[in-house]
Design a protein around this motif. Structure first.
Motif, short mmCIF file in Angstrom:
data_model
loop_
_atom_site.label_atom_id
_atom_site.label_comp_id
_atom_site.label_asym_id
_atom_site.label_seq_id
_atom_site.Cartn_x
_atom_site.Cartn_y
_atom_site.Cartn_z
N THR A 1 42.87 61.34 -8.30
CA THR A 1 41.86 61.69 -7.31
C THR A 1 42.50 62.50 -6.20
O THR A 1 43.36 61.99 -5.47
CB THR A 1 41.21 60.42 -6.72
N THR A 2 42.09 63.75 -6.06
CA THR A 2 42.61 64.57 -4.98
C THR A 2 41.85 64.26 -3.70
O THR A 2 40.69 63.84 -3.72
CB THR A 2 42.48 66.08 -5.29
N ILE A 3 42.53 64.48 -2.57
CA ILE A 3 41.92 64.26 -1.26
C ILE A 3 41.86 65.60 -0.53
O ILE A 3 42.88 66.26 -0.35
CB ILE A 3 42.72 63.25 -0.42
N THR A 4 40.66 65.98 -0.15
CA THR A 4 40.45 67.23 0.58
C THR A 4 40.21 66.93 2.05
O THR A 4 39.36 66.09 2.40
CB THR A 4 39.24 68.00 0.01
N ALA A 5 40.93 67.64 2.91
CA ALA A 5 40.73 67.52 4.36
C ALA A 5 39.52 68.36 4.74
O ALA A 5 39.55 69.59 4.67
CB ALA A 5 41.96 68.00 5.11
N GLY B 1 37.68 70.31 10.30
CA GLY B 1 37.62 69.46 11.49
C GLY B 1 38.36 68.15 11.35
O GLY B 1 38.28 67.30 12.24
N ALA B 2 39.09 67.98 10.24
CA ALA B 2 39.88 66.76 10.07
C ALA B 2 40.95 66.67 11.15
O ALA B 2 41.31 67.65 11.78
CB ALA B 2 40.53 66.75 8.69
N TYR B 3 41.45 65.45 11.32
CA TYR B 3 42.50 65.15 12.31
C TYR B 3 42.04 65.43 13.74
O TYR B 3 42.85 65.75 14.61
CB TYR B 3 43.77 65.95 12.01
N GLY B 4 40.74 65.35 13.98
CA GLY B 4 40.22 65.51 15.33
C GLY B 4 40.25 66.94 15.85
O GLY B 4 40.19 67.17 17.06
N HIS C 1 39.02 62.14 7.29
CA HIS C 1 40.15 61.23 7.49
C HIS C 1 40.98 61.15 6.20
O HIS C 1 40.99 60.12 5.52
CB HIS C 1 39.65 59.84 7.90
N PRO C 2 41.67 62.25 5.87
CA PRO C 2 42.44 62.27 4.61
C PRO C 2 43.53 61.21 4.54
O PRO C 2 43.85 60.73 3.45
CB PRO C 2 43.02 63.69 4.56
N ASP C 3 44.10 60.82 5.66
CA ASP C 3 45.14 59.79 5.65
C ASP C 3 44.57 58.45 5.17
O ASP C 3 45.19 57.74 4.37
CB ASP C 3 45.78 59.63 7.02
#
Length: 252
Positions: A42-46, A49-52, A242-244
């Motif tokens: 499963t890939t995670i896409t940011a 506007g991610a990380y604030g 919130h990719p983390d």
């Protein structure tokens, strides 16, 4: 009597093999029409506007790259003067939005893939030229594509892979006819899979798509509980601000 007994004993074997042949043919059809099969990862896409950071900004691009995201996403739109910019809504004037060319220049040469979310199909021909000029054709893919946009994509950006954005009804996933309609739509359009809001997806849809050789990408589960639920049905991709959080959940 012996012949009757042998026929009865053989029936389950023949039925099982018919199912096997059907699945094999389905896989072959997919392999003939798509260059990449779904993976178990499963890939995670940011999400933009991610990380604030501000949506569709160069600061977002910088921050996502600094965090070594696997995939980043931004909207692609067009100014009245024809310049491609990162912007979600209709671009009001020729000063609004950060230029897509600058964003691709920043990403080029990294291992990060780019989800280009198309907000206006009139960008496609110019976007294709830009992507080819940067040598990034294997680094980008499209979302935001509806079924009635597919012909334009094929004409103006034939090399690119794309997900099909769909509004689906989870209450109908029990209906094999409804699931087959989704499958036929994917085969007609040549999309690699479905891109939908996480609330429209579940384990039944995920299993059905994977069984037939297609991918499932879900967008914007941002709360921990939403990410947990989305990760539980094993989509191929989760797009989140919130990719983390998502990476921690997926790695468990």
């Amino acid at each position: 009597m012996k012949k009757t007994i042998l026929a009865v004993l053989a029936a389950p074997f023949l039925f099982t093999n018919c199912i096997g042949l059907t699945e094999l043919n389905s896989q072959r059809m997919y392999q003939n029409s798509h260059s990449t099969l779904p993976t178990t990862h499963t890939t995670i896409t940011a999400h933009s506007g991610a990380y604030g950071t501000p949506d569709n900004s160069l600061r977002y691009i910088e921050t996502a790259l600094r965090n070594n995201v696997e995939i980043l996403e931004f909207d692609v739109n067009i100014r009245p003067n024809g310049t491609l910019v990162m912007y979600h809504d209709q671009v009001p004037n020729d000063l609004t939005g950060y230029e897509v060319d600058r964003a691709l220049e920043m990403i080029r040469g990294t291992r990060t893939k780019v989800n280009l979310d198309i907000k206006n199909t009139s960008v496609l021909a110019s976007l294709r030229q830009m992507v080819l000029r940067h040598g990034m054709i294997n680094q980008v893919f499209l979302t935001g594509i509806r079924e009635n946009d597919v012909m334009i994509v094929r004409q103006r950006f034939p090399e690119v892979k794309y997900y099909l954005n769909c509004d689906l009804d989870p209450k109908r996933y029990y209906d094999s006819h409804y699931l087959n309609e989704i499958l036929m739509m994917l085969r007609r359009t040549g999309a690699v899979g479905i891109n939908c809001h996480y609330s429209m997806a579940n384990q039944t849809l995920s299993n059905w798509l994977h069984r037939n050789g297609y991918k499932l990408s879900v967008w914007t589960p941002n709360k921990r509980s939403q990410i947990r639920d989305a990760a539980g049905y094993y989509p191929d991709n989760i797009t989140t601000r919130h990719p983390d959080r998502a990476n921690k959940r997926v790695k468990r």
